[in-house]
Design an enzyme around this catalytic site. Sequence first.
Site, mmCIF file in Angstrom:
data_model
loop_
_atom_site.group_PDB
_atom_site.id
_atom_site.type_symbol
_atom_site.label_atom_id
_atom_site.label_comp_id
_atom_site.label_asym_id
_atom_site.label_seq_id
_atom_site.Cartn_x
_atom_site.Cartn_y
_atom_site.Cartn_z
ATOM 1 N N ASP A 1 43.075 40.144 49.538
ATOM 2 C CA ASP A 1 43.236 39.330 47.731
ATOM 3 C C ASP A 1 43.503 41.018 46.488
ATOM 4 O OD1 ASP A 1 43.044 38.671 45.522
ATOM 5 O OD2 ASP A 1 41.305 38.228 46.095
ATOM 6 N N SER B 1 37.324 41.420 39.188
ATOM 7 C CA SER B 1 38.222 41.013 39.802
ATOM 8 C C SER B 1 39.235 41.370 39.476
ATOM 9 C CB SER B 1 38.926 39.486 40.132
ATOM 10 O OG SER B 1 37.900 38.743 40.978
ATOM 11 N N HIS C 1 44.383 36.384 43.201
ATOM 12 C CA HIS C 1 44.699 35.596 42.811
ATOM 13 C C HIS C 1 44.604 36.525 41.018
ATOM 14 C CE1 HIS C 1 40.016 37.195 42.608
ATOM 15 N NE2 HIS C 1 39.988 36.492 41.334
HETATM 16 N N1 ARG Z 1 35.438 33.737 43.948
HETATM 17 C C1 ARG Z 1 36.308 34.795 42.814
HETATM 18 C C2 ARG Z 1 35.885 34.497 41.480
HETATM 19 O O1 ARG Z 1 35.335 34.136 41.138
HETATM 20 C C3 ARG Z 1 37.971 34.346 43.257
HETATM 21 C C4 ARG Z 1 38.570 32.600 43.404
HETATM 22 C C5 ARG Z 1 39.796 33.197 43.388
HETATM 23 N N2 ARG Z 1 39.479 32.655 45.208
HETATM 24 C C6 ARG Z 1 39.707 31.189 45.122
HETATM 25 N N3 ARG Z 1 39.754 30.849 46.651
HETATM 26 N N4 ARG Z 1 40.040 29.950 44.681
HETATM 27 O O2 ARG Z 1 36.569 34.599 41.021
HETATM 28 N N1 ASP Z 2 35.814 36.269 41.774
HETATM 29 C C1 ASP Z 2 35.151 37.129 40.516
HETATM 30 C C2 ASP Z 2 36.548 37.363 39.556
HETATM 31 O O1 ASP Z 2 37.984 36.657 39.685
HETATM 32 C C3 ASP Z 2 34.747 38.054 40.719
HETATM 33 C C4 ASP Z 2 33.064 37.317 40.609
HETATM 34 O O2 ASP Z 2 32.451 36.535 39.997
HETATM 35 O O3 ASP Z 2 32.478 38.079 41.642
HETATM 36 O O4 ASP Z 2 36.382 37.524 38.547
#
Ligand code: ARG
Ligand code: ASP
Length: 719
Positions: A220, A654, A84
């Site tokens: 990921d 991330s 991502h």
């Molecule tokens: N929750 C994660 C973060 O805050 C991953 C976000 C990307 N993935 C998604 N399915 N939108 O960035």
């Molecule tokens: N998914 C988040 C990021 O992209 C990490 C988190 O918020 O735990 O940095």
Amino acid sequence: MKKLLLSLFIVMSVVMNVRADEGMWIPMLLQNNEQEMQEMGMNITVEDIYSINNSSMKDAVVLFGGGCTGEIVSNQGLLFTNHHCGFDWIQYHSTVEHDYLTDGFWAMGFEEELPCPGLTAVMLKKMEDVTDRVLEGVENSISAEERAEMIKNNIAKIKEETAATTDYELEIKAFYHGNQYYMIYNEVFKDVRMVGTPPSNIGKFGGDTDNWVWPRHTGDFSIFRIYVSPEGKAVEYSEDNVPYKPAYHFPISLKGVEEGDFTFVFGYPARTNEYLPSVAVDQEANVIYPVSVDLRGKILDIYNKHQEKDPKVRIQYASKHAHLGNGWKKWMGVIEGINNFKGVEKKYAFDKAFTKWANYSRSRGAYLELIKDFERVYAEYEPYRLATTYLSETALQIEVVTFAANFNKLAQVTKDTPQEEIDALIAAAREEAKVFFKDYYQPIDREVAAMVLQEYIDNQPADFRPELLNTIVEKYADVQAYVDELFAKTMFASEENVNKLLDEFKASKAKKIAKDPALVAYNNVMDFYLGNVRPKVAEISGQISELQRIFMRGQMEFHAEQNPDKMMYPDANFSLRVTYGKVGGFSPRDAVRYKHYTTLDGIMQKENPAIYDYVVTDRLRELYETKDYGRYADKDGSMHVAFIAGNHTTGGNSGSPILNADGHLLGLNFDRTWEGTMSDLIYDPSICKNISVDVRYVLFIIDKYAGATRLIDEMTIVE
Ligand code: ARG
Ligand code: ASP
């Protein structure tokens, strides 16, 4: 007395709750944590993690693309980060013929690695405390504005003086809400190329459905490489550039993790707010987030309805959905976590104890009225924050309205504007239009427009509405009538009309653009925001920062006296940090217990060819069926995919390396568990867990799935 004991007890219990897992530590100051880290199981020293004289792990951690973390895993500058995090670049390089998002991409030699113009990797070389210099001449008696001005000037001066002595790029960042300042020396790599990525149904497996949720089965990761000039300098892309030889790269462990294992995460957390007064947490969790969650939920419902009907629309709105959905889901978790955990009440108990403590000594006079001041200022802030939230989550979610903004400059063209300038504006608008219409579906936008405008009108008082909305109330039968007229009259909702406009543009047409109802709507909303909301927000948030600086200082003094063993870490601010905690499952609610890892079996259980997020490729199924995991299998024989641990992470972390007791790579951090997303405001070790992809799954995909063995060969693997 009884009361005092009680509140002290509550404070103590809040403090005692703070265990090792909480905290994002400045690597340069990690000596203070060394003993604890070793007691928890770490086999190395903090000098191995951060050293300015010798090569150390910090030489293998980078800020990737300005918003994520990456780590170097070979002596040729090979870099791991999340899928991502690499997503935009994967998309950038994808075409209909080469759809790397769908099919994945593996460069089979250096010459096939793809340049990514604008992508940077930033490596911290050293940092130094410059608090005294930044605060030179800054007296307590001066006003907040004077203070900010002096600090700004001092920072500029220090940077200028230092710049003459170094090739590195410099930044000076505030820590502890402006009580401390560090100057950071960065090496900025500007030639970073895309090397490999799994297909999205591995790299994004589970998609938005599983986002923020445990158990998780997402591979990921994506792979990049840093290039430098033949002399080893960090320069822009050039054909002559060569792979970077880092001072350090992470060895990769194939040993996996067990419950209770020590781990640490090294990366770039973006923002946390762990030291707020209760009134602020209350406002965030009970006023602002619920509005955003509600509005985004309604928009996402509209997206979903259309996305389910038409596969083309599903793809068009996938990225928009992911973007809106990420915050939406996270904030729901925050609200629930804060409520279940009695977060506001705990903060309130602390505020009270703090004020009481301030009352005991004259020297603490600066803190005596602080909580009251916060309450007053946050109350004043609330309507403006709400208005900001409504504007950004409603009016500015109407796509045709924000798209129209791209034409503001063309609308101002006169007969005196030089033709080259006009040509450049037309070319830029053409580019924007191409991108916009590729992913635009008017029926969604119409529905969203009617819904969000109605929400704004229903929920914001007249004096907090842009004029446009009051006009709608006064002059139109209903919101729908306005929306119908908007879409009937604007030229920005149709690609054909926009192209025609650009093809035939002359200065005499500028007026017509300026009168377009979508552009009028945009400008009306922005005028209101810039004139009536933003100045107040800036003023009040300035006051809040000032109060927060004093409150932070007070909390440090309070704990130094009440609880001298407690170490205080600064809130995240996009600077390099280390956090550590143990691997382990948890119990999110009554009768439910989460294991600490997931396996490929779980992917097969989730598999559903009819649901986009859960498609599994034949190739992966085949590897699963033949159990062809090679040395990447766990000792239990299965293929482990992801695991959770008690590291205190946030957005920006991330892609961060998660490391074992020996400092070997175990995986890549990519998310947190939904139950614990409140960790940006209050950390509770029983539910706040970080989620990582197991590096053995990453290598399995690279090696067995993709056959990109040349990449495996350059890594240092510890079996
Ligand atoms: N929750 C994660 C973060 O805050 C991953 C976000 C990307 N993935 C998604 N399915 N939108 O960035
Ligand atoms: N998914 C988040 C990021 O992209 C990490 C988190 O918020 O735990 O940095």
